[in-house]
Design an enzyme around this catalytic site. Structure first.
Site, short mmCIF file in Angstrom:
data_model
loop_
_atom_site.label_atom_id
_atom_site.label_comp_id
_atom_site.label_asym_id
_atom_site.label_seq_id
_atom_site.Cartn_x
_atom_site.Cartn_y
_atom_site.Cartn_z
N GLY A 90 0.81 -1.21 0.00
CA GLY A 90 0.00 0.00 0.00
C GLY A 90 0.84 1.26 0.00
CB THR A 106 6.53 1.68 3.17
OG1 THR A 106 5.47 1.59 2.20
CG2 THR A 106 7.22 3.02 3.03
CG ASP A 129 -15.07 1.71 6.92
OD1 ASP A 129 -14.09 2.41 6.63
OD2 ASP A 129 -15.47 0.82 6.15
#
Length: 325
Positions: free
Chosen positions: A110, A131, A234
């Site tokens: 991501g 990352t 969320d």
């Protein structure tokens, strides 16, 4: 004793619902109204955000489209197709650029990239190449830095966390770590409180920050609320009274908390008791108003209702964040 004379459980009251509300049943409750259908298909909508011209942008996670909505005409168009896998949030910098968070492979690829509203002038902000973050959401502070959530892990493998990126985008500093699927993130109006939802353990974090924005104040990290049910909290947003609005994914509702983390209200999606429109993901205010938009979809109901944005009037006007400064 015959079966006819045995005590019997029956489906009554809340137990008739596909997604029963138990602990919050006495809260002030309203049912949202339809505002706009984005698609007849069930799309995983996320990331509602407005630019200075009050155009609405949002993303479709699994298909990678970034949508643009003219709120006057309610015309929906595709702004661009993400070149990165599973975009999960869109935020807007003060300079007008769109910052898109993407989940990648949900394990280690991501990141965040910036573009103009057409998907051009691409710049990698947090690179997937150097990352291991699985980035779900972010929020800018007034200095132009931002906090992002690392969506990795699950209930018994807390690999996620929240990190701060400096305004020059060169330094990444951990704020909280070892949490399970860090999801929504918001800053209080004075930027002293960082709110974070932890989806797979159903928790709400309230983090009091020191002036440097990364150090947690003594006894400042608390969990004021434990949610119940499947799936969990969320994305989030705040209003000008510092109330926090938390979309409940898989439950077709939004819970509202005051600035201390006490629940004070909830917003229901139409049809939720019948198992419809349950994937409520993101609340966001139309700028300068108390009109709240909420995106959701009907994937769990074979996409019968498509993908929708619903609306209500909230407790207060939305907080005008970094892109409007």
């Amino acid at each position: 004793m015959t079966n006819q004379s045995l005590p019997k459980l029956t489906y009554t009251g809340a137990s008739k619902s596909a997604v029963p509300i138990i602990s919050e049943s006495e809260l002030q409750t309203v049912t949202a109204e339809p505002w706009l259908k984005i698609s007849d298909e069930g799309l995983q909508l996320e990331g509602l955000v407005f630019d200075r011209d009050h155009n609405l942008f949002l993303c479709e996670v699994f298909g990678g489209k970034i949508f643009k909505v003219d709120i006057d005409t309610k015309k929906v168009s595709t702004a661009f197709q993400s070149t990165k896998q599973n975009p999960a949030a869109v935020k807007i910098h003060k300079d007008g650029r769109l910052f898109t968070c993407y989940l990648g492979d949900f394990e280690s690829t991501g990141g965040i990239f910036a573009t103009d509203e057409h998907g051009e002038q691409f710049e990698e902000i947090i690179s997937e190449l150097n990352t291991e973050y699985c980035i779900d959401d972010m929020v800018f502070d007034s200095k132009g830095g931002f906090y992002f959530t690392d969506f990795r892990g699950y209930s018994t493998n807390p690999k996620g966390g929240v990190y701060y990126v400096s305004p020059d985008f060169k330094t990444v500093t951990p704020v909280i770590q070892n949490i399970s699927v860090a999801n929504g993130v918001a800053l209080s109006t004075d930027e002293k409180i960082l709110w974070v939802t932890e989806t797979t353990t159903n928790r709400l974090h309230r983090i009091q920050l020191e002036d440097d924005g990364v150090t947690i104040a003594p006894f400042g990290a608390t969990i004021p609320y434990y949610f119940t049910g499947h799936e969990g909290p969320d994305s989030v947003c705040i209003d000008s009274d510092d109330n926090l609005y938390v979309a409940m994914y898989g439950q077709g509702r939004v819970l509202v908390f005051n600035k201390r983390g006490y629940p004070i209200g909830q917003i229901l999606m139409p049809g939720r008791d019948e198992g419809k429109m349950l994937r409520s993901t993101h609340p966001q205010f139309i700028p300068g108003t108390n009109q709240l938009l909420i995106c959701t979809n009907d994937i769990e109901n074979d996409s019968e209702g498509g993908s929708m944005i619903y609306t209500v009037e909230a407790f207060a006007k939305g907080h005008e964040s970094y892109q409007f400064q």
